[in-house]
Enzyme design. Structure first.
Site, short mmCIF file in Angstrom:
data_model
loop_
_atom_site.label_atom_id
_atom_site.label_comp_id
_atom_site.label_asym_id
_atom_site.label_seq_id
_atom_site.Cartn_x
_atom_site.Cartn_y
_atom_site.Cartn_z
N ASN A 14 49.49 57.16 97.64
CA ASN A 14 48.05 56.84 97.54
C ASN A 14 47.20 58.06 97.86
O ASN A 14 46.18 58.31 97.21
CB ASN A 14 47.70 55.67 98.46
CG ASN A 14 48.00 54.33 97.79
OD1 ASN A 14 47.32 53.94 96.85
ND2 ASN A 14 49.04 53.66 98.26
N HIS A 109 46.24 47.61 101.13
CA HIS A 109 47.37 46.78 101.54
C HIS A 109 48.00 46.16 100.29
O HIS A 109 47.28 45.70 99.39
CB HIS A 109 46.90 45.68 102.50
CG HIS A 109 48.03 44.85 103.00
ND1 HIS A 109 48.95 45.31 103.93
CD2 HIS A 109 48.42 43.59 102.67
CE1 HIS A 109 49.85 44.37 104.15
NE2 HIS A 109 49.56 43.32 103.41
N THR A 141 39.15 45.90 110.25
CA THR A 141 38.71 45.27 111.50
C THR A 141 39.88 45.31 112.47
O THR A 141 40.97 45.79 112.10
CB THR A 141 38.30 43.80 111.27
OG1 THR A 141 39.46 43.09 110.79
CG2 THR A 141 37.17 43.66 110.27
C1 GAR Z 1 51.42 51.33 100.03
O1 GAR Z 1 52.02 50.34 99.23
C2 GAR Z 1 50.32 50.74 100.90
O2 GAR Z 1 49.60 49.71 100.26
C3 GAR Z 1 51.12 50.21 102.06
O3 GAR Z 1 52.08 51.19 102.30
C4 GAR Z 1 52.41 51.84 101.08
C5 GAR Z 1 52.29 53.34 101.29
O4 GAR Z 1 52.72 54.05 100.17
N1 GAR Z 1 50.29 49.95 103.19
C6 GAR Z 1 50.46 48.92 104.02
O5 GAR Z 1 51.39 48.15 103.93
C7 GAR Z 1 49.39 48.78 105.10
N2 GAR Z 1 49.57 47.57 105.81
P1 GAR Z 1 52.27 55.55 99.98
O6 GAR Z 1 52.64 56.27 101.27
O7 GAR Z 1 53.10 56.03 98.83
O8 GAR Z 1 50.81 55.58 99.70
#
Ligand code: GAR
Length: 215
Positions: A14, A109, A141
């Site tokens: 991301n 998320h 939050t």
């Molecule tokens: C992503 O799928 C993000 O939505 C999730 O972790 C992953 C990180 O991937 N986040 C959560 O679960 C937050 N609760 P990335 O490191 O390749 O961006």
């Protein structure tokens, strides 16, 4: 131009999507720093290669959440961010930390919140048999994976989907909606007012991204 600080814990795809959007001229922000709670987060290398300042603060070196969050906030605040972007930052945050960044802390998320906060969202979606799944960008939050929703992307759960296939399809949506939300913030079209999302009127139709199969 607004300053953003991105927090990661691992892969950082991301974060890469945000860097790519900035490089393509679609995200008018200064990415002031990328900070991880894990020294070995792969995304730190990617960020450094892109010429971005990186830091890590290993949460294992702290006695508790309060102490870690205080050190993290101190590091973040060196960069005077207008916005802090949680991009796969896998830490439960203290109330004090969240309050300090109220209105300037976004998270992504991998579920259609408020369904499936926490971990293993894709596996849980499959177990529940939901037909629609997706991802959510929201203001943070003190409650984990909870808060005023900015934008959501929805995809169908297909016969034969696995945790991996769902994760991959949703990640592609994440890489679209997160740069979009951050761009709105950067352009002063998105803010948090009295705990509610305020968006420029012309954008309300753009807050749901629906996969073509669902139309
Ligand atoms: C992503 O799928 C993000 O939505 C999730 O972790 C992953 C990180 O991937 N986040 C959560 O679960 C937050 N609760 P990335 O490191 O390749 O961006």
């Amino acid at each position: 131009m607004k300053n953003i600080v991105i927090l990661i814990s691992g892969r950082g795809s991301n974060m890469e999507a945000l860097i790519a959007a900035r490089d393509a001229g679609n995200l008018p922000v200064n990415i002031a720093a990328v900070i991880s709670n894990r020294p070995d987060a792969k995304g730190l290398e990617t960020a450094a290669k892109a010429g971005i300042v990186t830091h890590y603060i290993d949460h294992k070196g702290f006695a508790g959440r309060e102490a870690f969050d205080a050190a993290l906030a101190e590091c973040i605040d060196m960069f005077s961010p207008d916005l802090v972007v949680l991009a796969g930052f896998m830490r439960i945050l203290t109330e004090g930390f969240v309050r300090h960044y109220e209105g300037r802390l976004l998270n992504i998320h991998p579920s259609l919140l408020p369904s499936f906060p926490g971990l293993h969202t894709h596996q849980r979606a499959l177990e529940e048999g939901v037909r629609i799944h997706g991802c959510t960008v929201h203001f943070v939050t003190a409650e984990l994976d909870h808060g005023p929703v900015v934008i959501q992307a929805a995809i169908p759960v297909l016969d034969g989907d696995t945790e991996e296939s769902l994760a991959a399809r949703i990640l592609r949506q994440e890489h679209k909606v997160y740069p979009q939300a951050v761009r709105w913030f950067a352009e002063d079209k998105l803010s948090l007012v009295d705990g509610k999302v305020r968006l420029a009127a012309d954008l309300r139709d753009d807050t749901v991204l629906i996969a073509p199969e669902l139309r």
